[in-house]
Structure formats: C-alpha cells, structure tokens
Scaffold this active site. Structure first.
Site, PDB file in Angstrom:
ATOM      1  CD  GLU A 157      -1.119   8.130  -2.424  1.00 52.90           C
ATOM      2  OE1 GLU A 157      -2.128   8.788  -2.790  1.00 52.90           O
ATOM      3  OE2 GLU A 157      -0.887   7.071  -3.140  1.00 52.90           O
ATOM      4  CG  ASN A 198       1.555   2.495   0.863  1.00 52.46           C
ATOM      5  OD1 ASN A 198       2.734   2.048   0.916  1.00 52.46           O
ATOM      6  ND2 ASN A 198       0.499   2.414   0.041  1.00 52.46           N
ATOM      7  CG  HIS A 234       3.948   4.203  -7.999  1.00 47.71           C
ATOM      8  ND1 HIS A 234       3.690   3.386  -8.705  1.00 47.71           N
ATOM      9  CD2 HIS A 234       3.273   4.577  -6.753  1.00 47.71           C
ATOM     10  CE1 HIS A 234       2.762   2.755  -7.962  1.00 47.71           C
ATOM     11  NE2 HIS A 234       2.111   3.487  -7.129  1.00 47.71           N
ATOM     12  CD  GLU A 262       0.931   1.820  -4.278  1.00 48.81           C
ATOM     13  OE1 GLU A 262       0.869   2.544  -5.182  1.00 48.81           O
ATOM     14  OE2 GLU A 262       0.315   1.911  -3.198  1.00 48.81           O
ATOM     15  CG  ASP A 264       5.026   1.412 -11.061  1.00 53.01           C
ATOM     16  OD1 ASP A 264       5.516   2.539 -10.781  1.00 53.01           O
ATOM     17  OD2 ASP A 264       3.667   1.420 -11.346  1.00 53.01           O
TER      18      ASP A 264
END
Ligand code: 9MR
Length: 444
Positions: A157, A198, A234, A262, A264
């Site tokens: 990030e 990432n 996300h 990641e 979701d």
C-alpha cells in the site's frame, strides 16, 4: 516447525422470510478449487489465521486452496512486538501447515504503514537508523523462511488514491527509494522468492494503478528485483472494475506476474439471495479476468469464510464477503470461483437444507428439506448443533431427539424414501432467546 449466522433480522422476522442453509456435505463431491486452478496453470489461495487451522476450517483450507497467506502472522507488529524479541509462532504454524498440505505460502507483508510495533512507530530515528532497522527486519524475516515462501508482498500500500506516494514512516524517513531498497534486500535474503508490490483500489485503470504501473516500469528499467504486482481486490458488491482484465494485462506486459491477493466482495447485511447471486457473478468475473491473462498466477481470497473476515469489524453493518458462510457451507460465490476455473457443480448427491419459516419472541418454526439429484435415499438421518440454546419442543414428519445442543432427526416410518430428483421436508417448533443463529446440518 514451525475462525452468518446472526439471528434472524427484524425484516425477516416481520415478513416471515425463509432463510436457508445448505449443508456443507453438499459440496464434498465437487472438484477442489485448487485442482481446478492447477488445471489452468493458476493457484487459488486464501488468507488464514494460524490458530484456526483445525477442524472444518483446517479441512477446507487444506483441501480447497493451493496457497496460504498469513492474514496477520508475518506482519512486523506480530513477529517483533518488542525490539529484538521475536515471535514466529503463528507464522511457523502456517508455514508448517502449508508444507504438510503441499501448498505455497505468500508472505505478507514486510514494509507497511500499519500493524507495526509501537517501539518502531513511537521511536525517533535518523534516516540511517530507519534504513538499518528496515534492512534488518527484511533480512531476518525473509532469511528465516528462505526457500519456503513462494512470493513476498514486500511493499504494501505505498500509494495514495491520487497516485502520489503515501506519506508513511518509510516514505517520510527514506524517500521513495525505500521501495527499491526493500526489494533489493529481500532478494538478497531469498533469491528464489517472487517479490511483489501490493495495493488496493488498483484493480481498474485509474490514477493509483497508473502510478503503480509507472513505478514497476521504472523499477524494471533500473534492474531492481520486482517480480509481481498484487491487486488486493477488496471489492463492493456489484462493483468489479470494468477495466480489470485490461489492467492485469498491462502489468503483465511489463514483464511481471500479477496476483489477486486479497479478494473479497462485501455487502450490507443481512445478505439476501439476490445479493449472493450478484456476489457469485462478481467473484466469477474477477477470477475469469485473472484466468484470461497468462501472467496472472494467483487468486487469493482474504479469508475463505465469513467467520474469518476483516469486513464486519471495519465496515459495521457490512459482511458476507467471502465464499463460505460462517458455518463453512459454500456460498454461491464459491461456485462462481469454481465456474470461472472451469468447474461444474457436481450433480449427484443429496443435501439437507435448514430454514426458519417463522419466528416470534420466544419461539420459531423451522424446517429441513432433504433433496437428492442423481441418486436416492431409502432412509435418512440429519443432525445439527444449536449455538444459542435453542430447544426443539415438537417435530412432525420426523423423529427428533435433542440432547444438550445436539439434535438428531430421522425419517418417520412413511417418508424414508427420497427419490432421485425428489425431496422430503420435515418441520419442528423450538424455543429461542437472545439470538437464533442457523446451524449447519449434517446429512448422514
Ligand atoms: O485481515 C487483516 C485484519 O485482521 C487486520 O486487523 C487488518 C489491520 O489493518 O489487516 C487486515 O489485512 C489487511 C492486509 O494486511 C492489507 N490489505 C488490507 C487488509 C484488510 O484490512
């Protein structure tokens, strides 16, 4: 070497809506996701919590996924809570589990602005000290797991939404070069590990992903060891970015791998069947976008069960973001992933589905339906365990006994036969107080 069934919503209660839970047994015959992925040259993974890797959680994590990412276990604050004093317990446990299940590990994460130990964030450091601390951290952690980690999220990030660098401890103290240095140090500690940057909100083509693109391009040009880009993904229900595949492709064209790291898809609770169907479509389209690009190598979900997801804690009122429900039953999203990987749902089998058909202040009426496709039963036996003190008071079309929380219901003399393509339903009344979570039903 080295864990939605919340009570019925008021809306459901008022409308008398039916909530259904399909028994996990229904999916035992389906080809595991990891095998479907492998057949396409991909790896499908999940974030895990080390302490939960037993029972159903461990069974599913081991059987369905080809890689594991420690959700928190490898973060600096976890591994070195006090300066010079290390705790590798959970990280070791996850690595050992992965090795025992022939799984890759994605190391997560070495350089971040969150979940750092307070001694680090509260300290006053010169640039030289900060640089040395970071180098030591990377060398120690990557070195410890040398040869055991397929890929590291080295830098996590680093960007703001507008594509400028995030003003973190690292950026403020060391300048943008901390990224190249971290990659270089990680490569020195484990030359075989694939090294990633990432970030989130970089799934579509936008200012942030373009900044990441430009960074990777310049790192490649400079000969810095960068092997891959992680798109966290996300996502919000119904909002898969339109340019996802194009974005994956442009990174791949730089000569790096891409991973969905990641994944979701969150939604407002309670989830209804239309939302779960949309979620299936969302998971499917993300996985399909990765599957369509040769260099998109891994699709990892950020927790495989709604019982182990960061979403409800961070976005109150939102959840149901993963492919399995809180009772480890696969949701439509699970089949979305499977279908995007070429899987077809097993058609032969019988499943028991538990539902609450009406509920009032002290009691409720429930039903269980046993349905078969491609096969038949001549007798049946269902069981479940109540999680909140519910007590069956009366049953019909089945013989039910309850001992403590454990309920067993077998067929009556006249309805043991469930024909191929047919179903049998029985009902019961029960008491509840406080909450009325839906149990997972086992069909024996
Ligand atoms: O899943 C992690 C959760 O348990 C932690 O409380 C949280 C703290 O920030 O971090 C979560 O994982 C994050 C990941 O490490 C980086 N990308 C965002 C993830 C969700 O916050």
């Amino acid at each position: 070497m080295r864990s939605l069934r919340t009570g019925l919503s008021l809306a459901a209660l008022l409308t008398g809506a039916v909530l259904l839970v399909t028994a996990p047994a229904a999916h035992a015959a389906d080809t595991p996701l990891r095998d479907l992925a492998a057949a396409k040259g991909k790896v499908v993974g999940t974030a895990v919590t080390g302490s939960k890797l037993t029972g159903s959680y461990g069974d599913i994590a081991g059987a369905q996924f080809g890689s594991l990412t420690p959700g928190n276990a490898m973060k600096w604050g976890t591994v070195e809570p006090t300066q010079g004093s290390f705790d590798w317990t959970e990280a070791d446990q996850i690595v050992a589990f992965a090795q025992a299940h022939d799984q890759q590990v994605r190391g997560h994460t070495l350089v971040w602005h969150n979940q750092n130990p307070s001694w680090l964030t509260n300290g006053t450091w010169t640039s030289a000290q900060l640089s040395s601390l970071l180098q030591n951290h990377i060398s120690t952690e990557v070195g410890r797991y040398k040869g055991e980690i397929a890929a590291w999220d080295v830098v996590n990030e680093p960007f703001n939404e507008d594509g400028t660098y995030r003003p973190t401890l690292w950026y403020n103290g060391l300048g943008a070069n901390y990224i190249a240095q971290a990659l270089t140090w990680a490569h020195a500690a484990d030359p075989a590990a694939k090294l990633y940057i990432n970030d989130y909100n970089v799934e579509g083509v936008n200012a942030k992903s373009t900044a990441l693109y430009n960074l990777v391009k310049s790192l490649k040009t400079a000969g810095v060891p960068i092997d891959g880009v992680g798109l966290q993904a996300h996502l919000i229900l119904g909002q898969v970015p339109a340019g996802l595949q194009q974005n994956i492709q442009r990174f791949a064209d730089l000569g790096v791998d891409v991973a969905i790291t990641e994944l979701d898809v969150r939604m407002a609770l309670p989830a209804d069947s239309a939302e779960l169907a949309q979620q299936k479509a969302d998971f499917k389209s993300v996985v399909a976008a990765c599957a369509a690009v040769t260099r998109c190598v891994n699709i990892t979900v950020w927790g495989f069960t709604d019982s182990d997801s960061w979403v409800p804690g961070t976005f109150p009122g939102y959840g149901a973001a993963t492919p399995y429900d809180e009772n480890y039953a696969p949701k439509p999203a699970y089949y979305g992933i499977a279908e995007a990987l070429g899987g077809t749902r097993s058609t032969a089998g019988c499943a028991a589905t538990y539902g609450v058909t009406s509920q009032w202040n002290t009691g409720f009426t429930g039903q269980v339906t046993i349905a078969c496709t491609g096969t038949a039963l001549s007798s049946w036996n269902t069981s479940w365990t109540y999680g909140a003190g519910q007590q069956i008071t009366q049953a019909w079309n089945a013989i039910c006994t309850q001992s403590g929380a454990a309920v067993t219901c077998t067929n009556a003399s006249y309805n043991g036969t469930v024909p191929d393509g047919g179903s049998v339903t029985f009902g019961f009344n029960a008491s509840w107080s406080g909450s009325n979570p839906l149990p997972a039903v086992t069909l024996g």
